[in-house]
Each structure stands twice: as C-alpha cells, then as structure tokens.
Design a protein around this motif. Structure first.
Motif, PDB file in Angstrom:
ATOM      1  N   ASN A  37       0.854  -1.183   0.000  1.00 12.60           N
ATOM      2  CA  ASN A  37       0.000   0.000   0.000  1.00 12.60           C
ATOM      3  C   ASN A  37       0.893   1.236   0.000  1.00 12.60           C
ATOM      4  OD1 ASN A  37      -2.089  -1.876   0.307  1.00 12.60           O
ATOM      5  ND2 ASN A  37      -1.997  -1.727   2.533  1.00 12.60           N
ATOM      6  N   GLY A  96      -4.448   8.322   3.503  1.00 11.30           N
ATOM      7  CA  GLY A  96      -3.975   7.680   2.280  1.00 11.30           C
ATOM      8  C   GLY A  96      -4.305   6.200   2.242  1.00 11.30           C
ATOM      9  N   ALA A  97      -3.317   5.397   1.781  1.00  8.87           N
ATOM     10  CA  ALA A  97      -3.490   3.950   1.679  1.00  8.87           C
ATOM     11  C   ALA A  97      -2.562   3.290   2.700  1.00  8.87           C
ATOM     12  CB  ALA A  97      -3.166   3.471   0.268  1.00  8.87           C
ATOM     13  N   SER A 156      -4.199   5.480  -2.714  1.00 10.87           N
ATOM     14  CA  SER A 156      -5.455   6.115  -2.311  1.00 10.87           C
ATOM     15  C   SER A 156      -5.799   7.223  -3.303  1.00 10.87           C
ATOM     16  CB  SER A 156      -5.334   6.716  -0.914  1.00 10.87           C
ATOM     17  OG  SER A 156      -6.499   7.453  -0.610  1.00 10.87           O
ATOM     18  N   ARG A 157      -6.953   7.092  -3.905  1.00 12.62           N
ATOM     19  CA  ARG A 157      -7.437   8.164  -4.779  1.00 12.62           C
ATOM     20  C   ARG A 157      -8.748   8.731  -4.232  1.00 12.62           C
ATOM     21  NH1 ARG A 157      -3.792   7.481  -8.764  1.00 12.62           N
ATOM     22  NH2 ARG A 157      -3.338   5.389  -9.531  1.00 12.62           N
ATOM     23  N   SER A 158      -8.966   8.499  -2.953  1.00  9.83           N
ATOM     24  CA  SER A 158     -10.222   8.914  -2.334  1.00  9.83           C
ATOM     25  C   SER A 158     -10.030  10.174  -1.502  1.00  9.83           C
ATOM     26  CB  SER A 158     -10.752   7.790  -1.431  1.00  9.83           C
ATOM     27  OG  SER A 158     -11.825   8.254  -0.656  1.00  9.83           O
ATOM     28  N   ASN A 182     -10.297   9.843   2.593  1.00  5.15           N
ATOM     29  CA  ASN A 182      -9.343   9.215   3.504  1.00  5.15           C
ATOM     30  C   ASN A 182      -8.107  10.081   3.696  1.00  5.15           C
ATOM     31  OD1 ASN A 182      -7.856   7.503   5.032  1.00  5.15           O
ATOM     32  ND2 ASN A 182      -7.856   5.798   3.596  1.00  5.15           N
ATOM     33  N   ILE A 228      -5.144  -1.547   4.623  1.00  3.87           N
ATOM     34  CA  ILE A 228      -6.277  -1.082   3.803  1.00  3.87           C
ATOM     35  C   ILE A 228      -6.629  -2.111   2.731  1.00  3.87           C
ATOM     36  CG2 ILE A 228      -4.979   0.160   1.997  1.00  3.87           C
ATOM     37  CD1 ILE A 228      -8.224   1.365   3.733  1.00  3.87           C
ATOM     38  N   ILE A 244     -14.863   6.496   4.520  1.00  2.00           N
ATOM     39  CA  ILE A 244     -14.873   6.069   3.123  1.00  2.00           C
ATOM     40  C   ILE A 244     -16.194   5.366   2.832  1.00  2.00           C
ATOM     41  CG2 ILE A 244     -13.637   4.798   1.332  1.00  2.00           C
ATOM     42  CD1 ILE A 244     -11.205   4.777   3.170  1.00  2.00           C
ATOM     43  N   ILE A 263      -7.683   2.191  -7.797  1.00  2.29           N
ATOM     44  CA  ILE A 263      -6.709   2.358  -6.715  1.00  2.29           C
ATOM     45  C   ILE A 263      -5.454   1.510  -6.923  1.00  2.29           C
ATOM     46  CG2 ILE A 263      -8.291   3.115  -4.919  1.00  2.29           C
ATOM     47  CD1 ILE A 263      -7.308  -0.522  -5.098  1.00  2.29           C
TER      48      ILE A 263
END
Length: 447
Positions: A307, A379-380, A371-373, A376, A384, A405, A439
């Motif tokens: 991640n 991040g990732a 992480s493209r959200s 959050n 996750i 999320i 992701i």
C-alpha cells in the motif's frame, strides 16, 4: 461430497467425516485440527479421525495480547468467540455450495498477519465469503503458533521458526485432502498480508515444501525488517527465558511485554521483535537467502506489492504525533516520513525482490495500492488491502481506518481487485485487458 439437511453439509474425506456449516450459498468446515504440538516442539500431524469431526463452539486462537492500535484501526476483537489454545494448529475450509461433480477449483490459502505476534486465521475481517461467491474459488484459512510459542527461539529447548513448521504442516494437510472439498491440489496459491506475507516469502526458500504450493500473493510484507536480527532475537530470547515454563499463558502474555523496550536499541526492526530466524531449520542462512530465491524463481508465480502509505497506519494515527505534525509544516514532515519509512520497510525491498526474481527467470508482478479517495486523510495505510480483498462491510463497521470512506467505493474497488487476484490464482497471469480498480498500479516485472 454429500449434503444433509439445510444448514449442515458433510464432507466424506480421507481425513474423516467432516461436518460443515452451510449458509447462503457457502459451505464452511471450521477449525479442523491439522497438527498437535507440545510447548516449544515441532508440530506432529493430526491422525485421521474415525469419529465425526465437528466444528467447536469457539474458535481456537493462539494466546496473545490485544493491540490497542489494531482494535482502534481495524475493529474490536470479539474475544467472547475465541478460545485460547497454545497448540494452535487449526484450519478452516470455505467453498461455494454450487460446485459441479468432480470440479477442481483453485485453492487460495490465507496466512494472516499481525507481526508474528497477534491474529488468527478466522477473524470476521478476513472471512472470504464475498470473494468465494464472486470468483468460485476455495479459500483455506490457517491458524498457527505466534509470538513466544511460534516466532522466538534459538536454543535447543526453544527452537525458532515453529510457526513456519506449523504452516508447512497445514500445507501438507491441504495438499492431501483438499480434493475431497472440490479443490485442485495442483493449483494452490498462498496469500499473506504483513507478517503473513513475510512468512510466505520465506516458505518459498524453506526445506520440506516441495510441491505444496504453486503461486504466492505477498501483500505488505515488511521485508526491510528481515536483516541482521540475530542479536536482537538472542537478547529477547534470553530476557524471556524466565517465562518458558510458566503454566499460565495469560501471565506469559502480560509479562513478556515488559522486555520489549529492551530491544528498542536495535532500531526499526524492533517494531517486530518476533520473526523468522535464518540459519535454523527450515531456513538457510541470511547470506544465502537471495540466491535461494533466485534458484527457486521458476517454481512459483509471484504477485508482490504494498500500500502506498503503509506506515501512516502507525504514524498518522498517533495523537501525540498529530499534536505536533498534524498540519502545516509539521504535516509535510509527517508525509515525508511516511513516504521514506514505507519505502524502506516495504516498497524498496518488494521492488528488489521482484527484480531479482524476474532476473532469474521468474514470473512476477509488482503492485501498489494508491489512495485516490478524498474521503481518507491517511492515504493507503497498512491493512487497507484487507477490506478490499475480503469485503464484509459489517465486520468493518467499527474501523477507524475506513470510517469516512463510503462502503460502495471500497466494494467496487474490492470487487475488481478480488477478480484480478483470483485470475492470478487460476492462471499465474493477469491479462493486460482485465479490468483494474482505480486504486491499483500493477505491472509485470521484466516483461
């Protein structure tokens, strides 16, 4: 395979008559004992049973201390459903209820993480039901000895790597009996996350594993912590010698934590004081390890990765650190620290592993979960990937890590990731045209 009334399924196997639970299109044979052990001794394979093998009321789990961080970030452990068992050699087999006669399904074997110290094969957050329903595979979840019982040693009375020996015994059991559940013993993929991934990487170079598995998926393995651990392990072993004959396992769990601060001087590796130990069976020396992986490069297909913000799990969730590094310049320093420590412990070692493996002729894919959200802020982080692989929205309701999320976002990305991982488990390949979650960054190394 024969079926009984709704709710129960009977597997007639070479190991015995196994009673399983049947519900919502899934069949689960829970907590089958694959081996026995005495304290600090190698596992002995369990013998076939003449009587019915029935799932216990509570799930056996290796004695362990609960982690406050894990309880916060992943969710509360339902301790009332578990029974401590020092001889923790159990596995569960979960398969679809709609298999055809004589069908041979690909088998994924889950080796859980937890710093070789905590965890269990049968946690709600790693229940494979959604994955099995979507991809028509069999998943076997394995429990094994941890901590003082499985991943600390170095003397004749306390040999190391007992947890690895447990997993090897589980793999022998799976190889022998998985066909009785509809699984293909010639298509077995090991899947491990964190220390589970670390264990799998080292099973690839262990003695006594020939033919037991064919592919590996290594997620977030802390391979950067595997170097030069001998002095730390020896000191931790010596410090805990006073506990070796303690009959009260709960007291053992309370007491050993007192000695962890003594190994902090060994740096980052002290974040994982328990672990595999080179130079003892079933492993080679540390100096021989890279060459061993190269020698075995054509034996196993490999999917390895991490991640993008692994150490944010530890750093960005600390109240004390956030007090000083939660905004402005402090946040920039924090982000840079997460980037550097993630690459040091996880990223660079995974890349080097993949490049060495490909250079020796191996089939290997390297991935990174990004992480493209906007939901959050950390991040990732480490772990996750678990809700992505296993789903199970209800199991993650109390998780701090995913609370902001939308589950729909996790599910859609997870469904695509599960499909890719199942494709790899079936064929050892990931087609260029297979749908990717947004992701995921993934590439074949050396292609």
């Amino acid at each position: 395979m024969t079926s009984n009334h709704k709710g129960v399924h009977v597997f007639e196997t070479g190991f015995g008559r196994i009673i399983a639970l049947k519900e919502n299109g899934i069949i689960k044979a829970k907590s089958i004992r694959y081996a026995h052990s005495k304290r600090f001794q190698r596992p002995v394979p369990a013998e076939a049973s003449a009587s019915d093998i029935v799932f216990p009321d509570k799930t056996p789990v290796c004695p362990q201390k609960l982690s406050a961080l894990v309880e916060k970030m992943i969710g509360a452990t339902p301790v009332e459903n578990f029974e401590p068992d020092e001889s923790t050699q159990y596995l569960s087999v979960t398969c679809p209820d709609n298999s055809k006669e004589n069908e041979k399904l690909p088998v994924v074997v889950w080796i859980h993480g937890g710093s070789h110290e905590i965890g269990c094969g049968d946690l709600p957050t790693s229940d494979p039901v959604e994955w099995i329903k979507e991809q028509h595979i069999i998943v076997v979840t394995v429990s094994y000895r941890l901590g003082l019982f499985g991943f600390l040693g170095g003397s004749e009375s306390r040999p190391p790597n007992l947890g690895l020996f447990d997993i090897i015994e589980a793999l022998k059991w799976i190889k022998s009996y998985i066909a009785d559940f509809g699984g293909d013993p010639e298509n077995i993929t090991l899947l491990g996350q964190s220390s589970g991934g670390d264990a799998i990487a080292h099973l690839m170079i262990s003695e006594g594993v020939e033919g037991l598995f064919h592919r590996v998926i290594i997620q977030s393995a802390p391979l950067g912590l595997r170097y030069k651990r001998q002095k730390m392990s020896a000191e931790f072993l010596q410090k805990t010698e006073i506990l070796k004959d303690e009959t009260d396992v709960f007291k053992m769990m309370e007491e050993y934590g007192k000695y962890v601060p003594s190994v902090i001087k060994y740096g980052l590796k002290a974040a994982m004081p328990f672990g595999i130990q080179y130079g003892y069976p079933p492993l080679c020396t540390e100096e021989e390890s890279v060459e061993k992986w190269k020698q075995n490069a054509k034996k196993y297909d490999v999917l390895i990765g991490l991640n993008n913000d692994e150490t944010a799990f530890y750093l960005k969730t600390s109240g004390a650190l956030n007090k000083y590094f939660g905004k402005g310049l402090g946040l920039k320093i924090m982000d840079k620290t997460v980037e550097k420590t993630t690459n040091l412990i996880y990223g660079t070692p995974a890349r080097i592993f993949a490049e060495n493996y490909a250079g020796a002729g191996g089939n290997v894919y390297l991935f990174r979960i990004i992480s493209r959200s906007e939901y959050n802020h950390i991040g990732a982080p480490h772990c996750i990937d678990l809700p992505l692989i296993f789903g199970n929205e209800a199991a993650w309701k109390s998780s701090e890590m995913v609370k902001n999320i939308p589950w729909k976002y996790i599910h859609e990305n997870g469904r695509k990731l599960r499909a890719l991982w199942a494709e790899f488990a079936r064929t050892g390949k990931i087609n260029d045209h297979s749908e990717r979650p947004e992701i995921l960054d993934i590439r074949k190394v050396g292609a």
